[in-house]
Design an enzyme around this catalytic site. Structure first.
Site, mmCIF file in Angstrom:
data_model
loop_
_atom_site.group_PDB
_atom_site.id
_atom_site.type_symbol
_atom_site.label_atom_id
_atom_site.label_comp_id
_atom_site.label_asym_id
_atom_site.label_seq_id
_atom_site.Cartn_x
_atom_site.Cartn_y
_atom_site.Cartn_z
ATOM 1 N N PRO A 136 21.439 42.273 33.224
ATOM 2 C CG PRO A 136 19.587 41.566 32.004
ATOM 3 C CD PRO A 136 20.002 42.551 33.048
ATOM 4 C CD GLU A 162 27.040 44.738 50.794
ATOM 5 O OE1 GLU A 162 26.528 45.847 50.890
ATOM 6 O OE2 GLU A 162 27.325 44.198 49.703
ATOM 7 C CD GLN A 171 52.552 9.340 54.933
ATOM 8 O OE1 GLN A 171 52.850 9.118 53.758
ATOM 9 N NE2 GLN A 171 53.461 9.483 55.878
ATOM 10 N N GLY A 197 29.158 39.409 45.661
ATOM 11 C CA GLY A 197 29.752 40.328 46.649
ATOM 12 C C GLY A 197 30.955 41.077 46.088
HETATM 13 C C1 FAD Z 1 23.905 33.115 42.887
HETATM 14 C C2 FAD Z 1 24.121 34.564 42.659
HETATM 15 C C3 FAD Z 1 23.577 35.486 43.539
HETATM 16 C C4 FAD Z 1 23.729 36.848 43.314
HETATM 17 N N1 FAD Z 1 23.068 37.765 44.114
HETATM 18 C C5 FAD Z 1 23.022 39.062 43.723
HETATM 19 C C6 FAD Z 1 22.157 39.996 44.390
HETATM 20 O O1 FAD Z 1 21.467 39.668 45.358
HETATM 21 N N2 FAD Z 1 22.110 41.262 43.920
HETATM 22 C C7 FAD Z 1 22.852 41.677 42.855
HETATM 23 O O2 FAD Z 1 22.734 42.829 42.489
HETATM 24 N N3 FAD Z 1 23.696 40.823 42.215
HETATM 25 C C8 FAD Z 1 23.778 39.531 42.620
HETATM 26 N N4 FAD Z 1 24.589 38.645 41.956
HETATM 27 C C9 FAD Z 1 25.408 39.129 40.867
HETATM 28 C C10 FAD Z 1 26.891 39.148 41.177
HETATM 29 O O3 FAD Z 1 27.193 40.113 42.145
HETATM 30 C C11 FAD Z 1 27.620 39.360 39.848
HETATM 31 O O4 FAD Z 1 27.457 38.177 39.085
HETATM 32 C C12 FAD Z 1 29.074 39.687 40.025
HETATM 33 O O5 FAD Z 1 29.240 40.955 40.622
HETATM 34 C C13 FAD Z 1 29.853 39.666 38.701
HETATM 35 O O6 FAD Z 1 29.198 40.408 37.726
HETATM 36 P P1 FAD Z 1 28.940 39.735 36.285
HETATM 37 O O7 FAD Z 1 28.263 38.434 36.504
HETATM 38 O O8 FAD Z 1 28.239 40.737 35.439
HETATM 39 O O9 FAD Z 1 30.357 39.450 35.722
HETATM 40 P P2 FAD Z 1 31.282 40.460 34.866
HETATM 41 O O10 FAD Z 1 31.345 41.763 35.550
HETATM 42 O O11 FAD Z 1 30.816 40.422 33.457
HETATM 43 O O12 FAD Z 1 32.687 39.741 34.992
HETATM 44 C C14 FAD Z 1 33.098 38.651 34.163
HETATM 45 C C15 FAD Z 1 34.543 38.315 34.518
HETATM 46 O O13 FAD Z 1 35.369 39.453 34.262
HETATM 47 C C16 FAD Z 1 36.089 39.798 35.424
HETATM 48 N N5 FAD Z 1 36.274 41.251 35.522
HETATM 49 C C17 FAD Z 1 35.329 42.221 35.443
HETATM 50 N N6 FAD Z 1 35.896 43.425 35.652
HETATM 51 C C18 FAD Z 1 37.209 43.217 35.865
HETATM 52 C C19 FAD Z 1 38.334 44.058 36.138
HETATM 53 N N7 FAD Z 1 38.188 45.381 36.269
HETATM 54 N N8 FAD Z 1 39.549 43.475 36.304
HETATM 55 C C20 FAD Z 1 39.716 42.139 36.179
HETATM 56 N N9 FAD Z 1 38.701 41.296 35.931
HETATM 57 C C21 FAD Z 1 37.464 41.813 35.767
HETATM 58 C C22 FAD Z 1 35.241 39.302 36.575
HETATM 59 O O14 FAD Z 1 36.003 39.156 37.766
HETATM 60 C C23 FAD Z 1 34.732 37.986 36.011
HETATM 61 O O15 FAD Z 1 35.707 37.003 36.183
HETATM 62 C C24 FAD Z 1 24.495 37.281 42.205
HETATM 63 C C25 FAD Z 1 25.081 36.356 41.343
HETATM 64 C C26 FAD Z 1 24.866 35.014 41.530
HETATM 65 C C27 FAD Z 1 25.419 34.058 40.518
#
Ligand code: FAD
Length: 382
Positions: free
Chosen positions: A131, A247, A284, A368
């Site tokens: 979370p 991946e 078109q 990913g």
């Molecule tokens: C449908 C779904 C399936 C998933 N499956 C899996 C799974 O099987 N296993 C698993 O472990 N996770 C899984 N995830 C999680 C997913 O990998 C994460 O949601 C993702 O890596 C982003 O992390 P976060 O949601 O905490 O976003 P955050 O890390 O909080 O990011 C929020 C925003 O800030 C940006 N940001 C963060 N750091 C930087 C930076 N250094 N520079 C610029 N921008 C930045 C991000 O790009 C994003 O736009 C899944 C998510 C979903 C929604």
């Protein structure tokens, strides 16, 4: 003349295998999709059927119960599903988990889990995200504390693909909370046996309605020491990093296939639908949009095929893999939007393939590693 997007790496053997895959997708997956979307998961029976037909772990060696093929065998399955907007079952995450075991697991771990995964009896999930942290993976707080001859796992994970149906979860946890990368390890949790493991909500998403993306909770889950992936503490982060090209190519494969699937569905629709006394296809604007989409599809196919070929040859580097994930998922989003527009109001209805593809495409830019993180990775190589 119709435009064909020919896959360059299909030889006779893979093409024959692909026929089996397509038959399975069309006759056993597609008819169950509406039920799976309403229920929020595809059910264990479909996983076992995919295992029986030989579609799971197709690039895992036969010695461990796999198909003994290479990534092309995996790719044709992801491709066939993505073309039809089937996003409930995630054989790709399952396969990623199998590869962590294959590439980093001990011999006992491989023998114990891989054959069951290939049969679809054990569904795989990888639990990194929490979370409080996603992109910043080194900041995970889930703790695996060494106690006696085992580990006690405490923490919470979220957004876990295959989470509800998973029998085996690879849990990314801190064995040394004072360290970032070097304090990270991967523990194997057997969901059917390990007390203290609990699945929370199957999450309500804007797309991937048939996918059991879930919350997972670990409350004093005690596992024996031999559940540490590879048997050495502190290797988790490096194990995760080494498999990233695999991946990210998967995401590219799914994007290219979804683009081609959406293109085909849209061409069929605009030929059928009429306005102002002619088929929509005759305007078109429609022709120009489809010409643009066909061009994007051709470039996507070329780039994805190169990555697949390099991956099979063992020469795909992390930067190029980040590029395919970034570029193909961005294109997928744009193409789905254009194709939906060409469907008019029907494009907004979930009973239409394009509506589901549009919603499903959005996540490809987030999971990913987000596309912003992909740019970080690429920019390190500049
Ligand atoms: C449908 C779904 C399936 C998933 N499956 C899996 C799974 O099987 N296993 C698993 O472990 N996770 C899984 N995830 C999680 C997913 O990998 C994460 O949601 C993702 O890596 C982003 O992390 P976060 O949601 O905490 O976003 P955050 O890390 O909080 O990011 C929020 C925003 O800030 C940006 N940001 C963060 N750091 C930087 C930076 N250094 N520079 C610029 N921008 C930045 C991000 O790009 C994003 O736009 C899944 C998510 C979903 C929604």
């Amino acid at each position: 003349m119709t435009i064909e997007f020919k896959i360059s790496w299909l030889d006779d053997d893979i093409a024959m295998y692909r026929d089996t895959v397509i038959r399975f997708v069309e006759s056993e997956m597609l008819p169950q999709d509406a039920i799976a979307r309403a229920r929020g998961h595809v059910g264990h029976a479909l996983w076992r059927r995919a295992g029986e037909v030989g579609l799971l772990c197709s690039d895992i060696p036969e010695a461990y119960g796999g198909g003994g093929g290479d990534f092309r065998h995996e790719a044709v399955f992801y491709d066939a599903m993505a073309r039809r907007g089937l996003t409930g079952m995630s054989p790709s995450v399952h396969s990623i988990v199998a590869h962590y075991l294959l590439n980093h697991g001990t011999e006992v771990q491989k023998q114990r889990y891989l054959p069951q995964m290939a049969r679809g009896e054990l569904v795989g999930a990888i639990a990194m995200t929490e979370p409080g942290t996603g992109s910043d993976l080194q900041a995970v707080r889930t703790r695996a504390e060494r106690r006696g001859d085992g580990y006690v796992i405490n923490g919470a994970k979220t957004f876990i693909t295959n989470g509800y149906l998973a029998g085996l979860v690879l849990v990314v946890a801190k064995t040394d909370p004072t360290q970032r990368a070097r304090g990270t390890s991967i523990l194997i949790v057997e969901t059917a046996h390990d007390e203290g493991f609990r699945v929370g909500r199957v999450l309500d998403k804007i797309g991937l309605k048939a996918q059991d993306t879930s919350e997972l909770f670990f409350d004093d889950v005690t596992v024996p020491a031999d559940r540490l992936l590879g048997g050495v503490e502190g290797h988790g982060f490096f194990q995760l990093m080494s498999d990233l090209p695999y991946e990210r190519t998967i995401i590219g494969v799914m994007a290219a296939a979804a683009i081609e699937g959406a293109y085909a569905a849209t061409v069929a629709y605009v030929r059928e639908r009429e306005a102002f006394g002619q088929a929509i296809a005759e305007f078109q604007n429609t022709k120009f949009k489809l010409a643009e989409i066909a061009s994007v599809a051709t470039v996507a196919r070329t780039f994805v095929d190169r990555c697949v070929t390099d991956l099979v040859a063992g020469s795909l580097d992390a930067t190029t893999a980040a590029m395919i994930k970034l570029w193909a998922s961005e294109q997928q989003g744009k193409v789905m939007d254009e194709c939906l527009q060409l469907h008019g109001g029907y494009g907004y209805m979930n009973e239409y393939l394009i509506a589901r593809m549009y919603a499903d495409a959005r996540i490809q830019r987030i999971y990913g590693g987000t596309n912003e993180i992909m740019k970080e990775v690429i920019s390190r190589a500049l």
